[in-house]
Design a protein around this motif. Sequence first.
Motif, PDB file in Angstrom:
ATOM      1  N   GLN A   1      -6.253  -4.268   8.461  1.00 16.96           N
ATOM      2  CA  GLN A   1      -5.129  -5.214   8.516  1.00 16.96           C
ATOM      3  C   GLN A   1      -3.269  -5.544   8.983  1.00 16.96           C
ATOM      4  OE1 GLN A   1      -6.606  -8.469   9.493  1.00 16.96           O
ATOM      5  NE2 GLN A   1      -8.389  -6.819   9.573  1.00 16.96           N
ATOM      6  N   PHE A   2      -3.061  -4.117   7.720  1.00 16.63           N
ATOM      7  CA  PHE A   2      -2.053  -4.666   7.458  1.00 16.63           C
ATOM      8  C   PHE A   2      -1.086  -2.745   7.996  1.00 16.63           C
ATOM      9  CE2 PHE A   2      -3.677  -7.011   4.244  1.00 16.63           C
ATOM     10  CZ  PHE A   2      -3.235  -8.047   4.106  1.00 16.63           C
ATOM     11  N   VAL A   3       0.518  -2.890   8.088  1.00 17.31           N
ATOM     12  CA  VAL A   3       0.913  -1.456   8.246  1.00 17.31           C
ATOM     13  C   VAL A   3       1.374  -1.240   6.665  1.00 17.31           C
ATOM     14  CG1 VAL A   3       1.350  -1.188  10.707  1.00 17.31           C
ATOM     15  CG2 VAL A   3       3.243  -2.154   9.525  1.00 17.31           C
ATOM     16  N   PRO A   4       2.107  -0.337   6.252  1.00 22.12           N
ATOM     17  CA  PRO A   4       2.650   0.287   5.088  1.00 22.12           C
ATOM     18  C   PRO A   4       3.614  -1.318   4.471  1.00 22.12           C
ATOM     19  CG  PRO A   4       2.530   2.004   5.756  1.00 22.12           C
ATOM     20  CD  PRO A   4       1.914   1.303   6.578  1.00 22.12           C
ATOM     21  N   GLN A   5       3.919  -1.178   5.723  1.00 21.23           N
ATOM     22  CA  GLN A   5       5.624  -1.963   4.976  1.00 21.23           C
ATOM     23  C   GLN A   5       5.452  -3.327   4.956  1.00 21.23           C
ATOM     24  OE1 GLN A   5       5.961   0.043   8.024  1.00 21.23           O
ATOM     25  NE2 GLN A   5       7.560   0.775   8.000  1.00 21.23           N
ATOM     26  N   MET A   6       4.449  -4.566   5.649  1.00 22.29           N
ATOM     27  CA  MET A   6       3.657  -5.675   5.337  1.00 22.29           C
ATOM     28  C   MET A   6       3.402  -5.484   4.194  1.00 22.29           C
ATOM     29  SD  MET A   6       1.375  -6.209   9.272  1.00 22.29           S
ATOM     30  CE  MET A   6       2.155  -6.344  10.232  1.00 22.29           C
ATOM     31  N   VAL A   7       2.462  -4.708   3.342  1.00 23.38           N
ATOM     32  CA  VAL A   7       2.602  -4.860   1.659  1.00 23.38           C
ATOM     33  C   VAL A   7       3.230  -4.435   1.339  1.00 23.38           C
ATOM     34  CG1 VAL A   7       0.289  -5.134   2.166  1.00 23.38           C
ATOM     35  CG2 VAL A   7       0.724  -3.006   2.464  1.00 23.38           C
ATOM     36  N   ASN A   8       4.591  -3.999   1.912  1.00 22.10           N
ATOM     37  CA  ASN A   8       5.491  -3.590   0.641  1.00 22.10           C
ATOM     38  C   ASN A   8       6.151  -2.317   0.237  1.00 22.10           C
ATOM     39  OD1 ASN A   8       6.972  -6.408   0.980  1.00 22.10           O
ATOM     40  ND2 ASN A   8       6.527  -6.782  -1.375  1.00 22.10           N
ATOM     41  N   PHE A   9       5.012  -1.357   1.116  1.00 28.57           N
ATOM     42  CA  PHE A   9       4.819  -0.085   0.016  1.00 28.57           C
ATOM     43  C   PHE A   9       6.614   0.402   0.557  1.00 28.57           C
ATOM     44  CE2 PHE A   9      -0.132   0.535  -0.260  1.00 28.57           C
ATOM     45  CZ  PHE A   9      -0.386   0.135  -0.526  1.00 28.57           C
ATOM     46  N   ASP A  10       6.479   1.070   1.680  1.00 27.96           N
ATOM     47  CA  ASP A  10       7.982   0.993   1.957  1.00 27.96           C
ATOM     48  C   ASP A  10       8.992   1.006  -0.061  1.00 27.96           C
ATOM     49  OD1 ASP A  10       8.079  -1.434   2.658  1.00 27.96           O
ATOM     50  OD2 ASP A  10       9.812  -0.984   4.132  1.00 27.96           O
ATOM     51  N   VAL A  11       9.152  -0.849   0.079  1.00 34.80           N
ATOM     52  CA  VAL A  11       9.252  -0.660  -1.255  1.00 34.80           C
ATOM     53  C   VAL A  11       9.194   0.002  -2.438  1.00 34.80           C
ATOM     54  CG1 VAL A  11      10.599  -2.798  -2.420  1.00 34.80           C
ATOM     55  CG2 VAL A  11      10.332  -2.602  -0.195  1.00 34.80           C
ATOM     56  N   LEU A  12       7.695   0.296  -2.462  1.00 35.69           N
ATOM     57  CA  LEU A  12       7.316   0.435  -3.949  1.00 35.69           C
ATOM     58  C   LEU A  12       7.047   1.994  -3.698  1.00 35.69           C
ATOM     59  CD1 LEU A  12       4.448  -2.184  -3.655  1.00 35.69           C
ATOM     60  CD2 LEU A  12       6.596  -2.355  -5.910  1.00 35.69           C
ATOM     61  N   GLY A  13       7.182   2.664  -3.006  1.00 36.35           N
ATOM     62  CA  GLY A  13       7.786   4.684  -2.950  1.00 36.35           C
ATOM     63  C   GLY A  13       6.307   4.810  -2.617  1.00 36.35           C
ATOM     64  N   ALA A  14       5.598   3.757  -1.578  1.00 37.50           N
ATOM     65  CA  ALA A  14       4.554   4.459  -1.399  1.00 37.50           C
ATOM     66  C   ALA A  14       4.693   5.520  -0.253  1.00 37.50           C
ATOM     67  CB  ALA A  14       3.784   3.600  -1.589  1.00 37.50           C
ATOM     68  N   VAL A  15       5.591   5.424   0.706  1.00 31.25           N
ATOM     69  CA  VAL A  15       5.484   6.153   2.175  1.00 31.25           C
ATOM     70  C   VAL A  15       7.138   6.579   1.927  1.00 31.25           C
ATOM     71  CG1 VAL A  15       6.228   5.688   4.731  1.00 31.25           C
ATOM     72  CG2 VAL A  15       5.094   3.727   3.084  1.00 31.25           C
ATOM     73  N   ASN A  16       6.773   7.975   1.919  1.00 23.48           N
ATOM     74  CA  ASN A  16       8.190   9.700   2.954  1.00 23.48           C
ATOM     75  C   ASN A  16       8.786   9.362   4.430  1.00 23.48           C
ATOM     76  OD1 ASN A  16       9.591  11.413   2.812  1.00 23.48           O
ATOM     77  ND2 ASN A  16       8.826  12.133   0.777  1.00 23.48           N
ATOM     78  N   PHE A  17       9.426   8.492   4.266  1.00 30.92           N
ATOM     79  CA  PHE A  17       9.505   8.815   5.908  1.00 30.92           C
ATOM     80  C   PHE A  17      10.593  10.378   6.333  1.00 30.92           C
ATOM     81  CE2 PHE A  17      10.183   4.440   4.881  1.00 30.92           C
ATOM     82  CZ  PHE A  17       8.958   4.200   5.421  1.00 30.92           C
ATOM     83  N   ARG A  18      10.759  10.841   5.772  1.00 30.77           N
ATOM     84  CA  ARG A  18      10.847  12.322   6.082  1.00 30.77           C
ATOM     85  C   ARG A  18       9.715  13.303   5.587  1.00 30.77           C
ATOM     86  NH1 ARG A  18      14.243  10.061   1.923  1.00 30.77           N
ATOM     87  NH2 ARG A  18      13.412  11.471   0.114  1.00 30.77           N
ATOM     88  N   LYS A  19       8.452  12.894   5.277  1.00 28.36           N
ATOM     89  CA  LYS A  19       7.353  14.433   5.572  1.00 28.36           C
ATOM     90  C   LYS A  19       7.088  14.199   6.558  1.00 28.36           C
ATOM     91  CE  LYS A  19       3.475  12.864   4.281  1.00 28.36           C
ATOM     92  NZ  LYS A  19       2.593  12.940   5.303  1.00 28.36           N
ATOM     93  N   GLY A  20       5.921  15.425   6.816  1.00 27.04           N
ATOM     94  CA  GLY A  20       5.416  15.667   7.822  1.00 27.04           C
ATOM     95  C   GLY A  20       3.995  14.725   8.700  1.00 27.04           C
ATOM     96  N   CYS A  21       4.235  14.888   9.447  1.00 24.76           N
ATOM     97  CA  CYS A  21       2.858  13.865  10.247  1.00 24.76           C
ATOM     98  C   CYS A  21       2.031  13.219   9.471  1.00 24.76           C
ATOM     99  CB  CYS A  21       2.372  14.209  11.786  1.00 24.76           C
ATOM    100  SG  CYS A  21       3.950  14.773  12.788  1.00 24.76           S
TER     101      CYS A  21
END
Length: 352
Positions: free
Chosen positions: A231-251
């Motif tokens: 149902q959700f991309v990670p940002q919809m559940v605040n995962f970017d804010v909570l440190g659950a997404v690393n935007f510099r890692k590989g695919c």
Amino acid sequence: MNTPLATASGTPSGTQSGTPSLAVLPRPSADEFDAVLEHGAYMPLTQFGVIDATGDEAASFLHGQLTNDTQHLDAAHARLAGYCSAKGRLLASFLTWRSGDTIRLLVSKDVQAAAQKRLSMFILRAKAKLVDASGELAVVGLAGDVRRALSGVFDALPDGVHVQVDGTAGSLIRVPDALQRLRYLWIGPKAQVEALLPSLDDKLKRVSPAVWDWLDIRAGEPRITQPVVEQFVPQMVNFDVLGAVNFRKGCYPGQEVVARSQYRGTIKRRTSLANVPGELANVRPGTELFHSDDPGQPCGMIVNAASAQGDGVDLLVEIKLASLEGGSVHLGAPDGPALRFLALPYGLPTEV
């Protein structure tokens, strides 16, 4: 204190007919809530399972599948991570950490089998193996004034959020505070943990695992369960804010969608904290929300729900940011119970 799995009576959005879902836990008593807030409590957490990833290439394999960095995950820290479909929609959420040569994934029990099966399909020639370790491990949550009790089990205690220590009794991980109370997860060999738990009883109260669900919600930390899969991309559940997404890692699966949402300023939906009258039997994850100014279409969805202290149900809800600017938001239908929004314990970035 094992909680049986129940078969869902309906098929909320994001579920598959016939797939077991977690049982609705009874409302905790007032003294169970009070124990956490005024003293300290522990609770065996039957709503979680554990996947063990082993092998020389386990870290690199998971690094290519999850939203966070497992390649550089060290022995002293834990990390949140999501597992996405190719469309960037979350299939599961994990807390990941190392225990010796093993990488462990704590996951909601009702999505564990599907997530483990899907991940295993992509191992191919990698030197990695995924096994269900839930039968061998016990998961216990501790909250409130619990440090003295834990000092009798572990030689050292984690001094920061997502710091973890390994001891003879297993792993101890500090997780985000809730209502300004300390919280820890203890994961260790089942027989050993169960033998040690009685030693806590003269210092802490044993309470329902439903209290942990409530504390997770009050900490603002969403958990992907079966009714909200895909149902959700990670940002919809605040995962970017909570440190659950690393935007510099590989695919990883869905990475392009997740990155595009982040850098093109298209995050128009977030997760908020709310309370609504009612009981869990009628307030379930996957239920849609409706706004008074636009009753013809849903404006959001319940991510997680738990019986609240005092009255009603506390919620984490994914919702259009515009719907928070005025009017009222209602559960299940335009004339359903109105939600009362509460402040999250962390700030959200200003969207453009």
